[in-house]
Design a protein around this motif. Structure first.
Motif, short mmCIF file in Angstrom:
data_model
loop_
_atom_site.label_atom_id
_atom_site.label_comp_id
_atom_site.label_asym_id
_atom_site.label_seq_id
_atom_site.Cartn_x
_atom_site.Cartn_y
_atom_site.Cartn_z
N SER A 37 0.78 -1.17 0.05
CA SER A 37 0.06 0.07 -0.09
C SER A 37 0.75 1.17 -0.01
O SER A 37 0.41 2.17 -0.25
N ASP A 91 -3.06 2.59 -3.36
CA ASP A 91 -3.93 2.27 -2.05
C ASP A 91 -4.79 1.03 -2.31
O ASP A 91 -5.06 0.70 -3.52
N LEU A 92 -5.12 0.50 -1.39
CA LEU A 92 -5.77 -1.15 -1.36
C LEU A 92 -7.01 -1.13 -0.82
O LEU A 92 -7.26 -0.44 0.27
N SER A 115 -3.51 2.61 2.90
CA SER A 115 -2.74 3.49 2.02
C SER A 115 -1.50 3.97 2.89
O SER A 115 -1.25 4.42 4.02
#
Lengths: 282, 293
Positions: free
Chosen positions: B76, B80-81, B102
């Motif tokens: 991340s 972002d995930l 993030s």
């Protein structure tokens, strides 16, 4: 004959969509179990013809073994129709005459068996042949029971009801006809009267006492739409048929579930030991 | 502000978290190479959907030293995930959760607030009920997360809207069903697409659902992950029934244009809503679900 005035629901399906899902299902569920091949009992009827077509599409015809398993009373037409299916799909095939096996048992131990018992012995002998070929061919047994016959219990427990996976068990018979036509099952197979062919002249609809088209309409309302039997009768469907369908469904439920295990411990298979079959695969 | 949103729909290995983690990392690398800023995965993407008695065995904690979240938090830092997982809290309650990661941090965790426990669904048997619906700030704007059944109820998206979410992401695992009447799409696909598209238009926000594909036993997940814009238009959609990564640029300036044209947010009468809701609950005694804490 069904009355044209009955409020028939259109049970038609999008055959492209359903075909895509079922072919993916066969391929995914066989390969994730560590196999790439399948065994199908091909009777000459529309259900097993459809399954043979779908399985050939999913795995490639060279990875499918179609077994024809006639008994001496089986109709020659069935054998010929099964040959047509094998020819059209290009799958591997073998013919195993079950007469000597069935008769060896029946003549020695059950000479007085009625035709239903005899039919069940044949169905279970075919299961034995299928499962032995499952081991020798290295493929999973793909089932050919449709939703109508499963719900009605018009099936032999541990006979034709035994399989590793079933692509068409959520399709009513009328939907099987439609999909079979769409995938190219020869018309002569799609159009003929359905028969388990366990004795001469047997037809499903003759034995059940009502037509599949009518049964599917009633089952769809009861099962999919959750109408009460009284509501279905009030819609104009014959009461004796609705009652017969409801009673068959109830009486044969045991064929649809795993047999009960007497619970003794805190954790028991079937009750609170809950895992999918696909656990750890995919 | 604009960013590139990637939706990933893929087949999980049921109950095998480390294999699924590897698959996440591979998809993340691919998405990053194609320019993604945010990569969103489906519901329970790290475990598979029908986990049943596997729940305690596959649970993890969204912490730096967790063997699953460690590598994800590291990833991340690049992008972002949004990932789906079984979350175990300090007191060993298990939630069906999604996390937004993030810059190496856990920005937000949403715990599913509506656990379907009817028909083919049995989530309430295995999971604890989430009890909070909140928007959160990211480096790309204010987001909201809901999981599958959460958005079959109208109130969670509405709450996110009022809490300031301009981008709503809905990870899901939708079992395909409904072949009668015969249509181009499955009944479930038609319904999900209609509802999410309606939320985008009604709330003048970006809304996306991320639906998995593949099978678990006979259950089939149909994919078709899609993004809708604040005017209700569909911006992109992944194919049905197959693994895919789709990217969509999300230009938040479109919010300005949509809300200038259609000031639904400006005109939303929250005080009236609050007053009437209080009156209705008081006077009509609507059935109250058992308290979920």
């Amino acid at each position: 004959m069904t009355k044209p005035s009955l409020p028939f629901v259109d049970l038609s399906i999008n055959t492209d969509l359903v075909r895509r899902i079922l072919v993916d299902f066969i391929r995914t569920e066989i390969t994730r179990a560590g196999f790439k091949r399948a065994v199908v009992g091909v009777s000459g009827g529309v259900d097993s013809a459809l399954v043979c077509f779908l399985t050939a599409e999913a795995l490639g015809p060279e990875n499918v073994l179609a077994l024809r398993m006639p008994y001496k009373t089986s109709s020659p037409e069935s054998l010929e129709h099964a040959r047509l299916v094998i020819e059209r799909t290009g799958v591997q095939s073998r013919t195993v005459d079950i007469t000597p096996m069935v008769d060896a048992y029946l003549e020695r131990y059950a000479p007085d068996a009625d035709r239903v018992r005899r039919g069940n012995v044949m169905a279970r002998m075919r299961m034995l042949v299928l499962y032995d070929h499952s081991a020798s061919f290295g493929g999973l047994v793909v089932g050919t029971g449709n939703k109508t016959e499963i719900l009605l219990g018009y099936t032999t427990l541990y006979g034709d009801a035994a399989y590793a996976l079933n692509p068409i068990g959520d399709l009513y018979k009328t939907q099987v006809w439609q999909l079979a036509e769409a995938v190219g099952v020869p018309e002569v197979i799609v159009k003929k009267a359905p028969s388990a062919d366990l004795w001469v002249g047997q037809t499903d609809e003759g034995e059940l006492g009502f037509s599949y088209r009518l049964a599917d309409q009633i089952l769809y309302r009861l099962v999919d739409e959750r109408y009460t039997p009284e509501e279905v009768v009030a819609q104009g469907f014959p009461e004796e048929v609705v009652r017969a369908v409801v009673e068959r469904m109830r009486r044969n439920h045991y064929k649809r579930i795993m047999p009960p295990i007497a619970k003794l411990s805190h954790r028991t298979v079937g009750y609170d030991f809950l895992y999918l079959r696909d656990w750890g695969t995919g | 502000m604009a960013f590139t949103l990637a939706l990933v729909q893929f087949q999980t290995r049921l109950g095998d978290v480390m294999t699924n983690l590897e698959r996440h990392l591979a998809w993340i690398r691919q998405a990053k190479d194609r320019g993604a800023d945010v990569v969103a995965f489906p519901e329970l993407s790290l475990t598979g959907y029908i986990v049943q008695d596997l729940v305690p065995a596959v649970a993890c904690k969204p912490l730096q030293d967790d063997p699953v979240f460690g590598p994800l938090l590291e990833a991340s830092k690049q992008v972002d995930l949004v990932v789906g997982f079984v979350e175990e809290d300090r007191r060993s309650r298990f939630f069906n959760s999604v996390a937004y990661l993030s810059q190496g941090e856990v920005v937000h965790v949403h715990r599913k607030v509506y656990l379907p426990t009817y028909g083919m669904f049995d989530e309430g048997r295995f999971f604890a009920w989430g009890d909070r619906v909140a928007a959160f700030d990211t480096r790309f704007g204010r987001f909201g997360l809901l999981i599958c059944e959460d958005f079959w109820h109208v109130s969670p998206p509405y709450l996110l809207w009022l809490d300031g979410a301009d981008v709503m992401l809905f990870p899901m695992a939708s079992p395909g069903r409904g072949i009668v009447p015969a249509e181009e799409r499955l009944g479930t696909a038609r319904w999900v697409e209609t509802v999410v598209q309606a939320y985008a238009g009604l709330f003048t926000v970006f809304a996306a659902f991320i639906n998995r594909v593949g099978f678990e036993d006979g259950i089939h997940f149909w994919g078709g992950s899609a993004v809708y814009g604040p005017d209700g238009a569909r911006l992109t959609q992944a194919p049905y029934h197959q693994e895919a990564l789709v990217l969509q640029e999300v230009d938040l300036r479109a919010l300005h244009r949509a809300r200038a044209r259609l000031p639904l947010l400006r005109d939303e009468r929250t005080s009236l809503f609050q007053r009437e809701l209080a009156r209705i609950l008081e006077q009509r005694g609507l059935p109250k679900a058992p308290p979920r804490v």
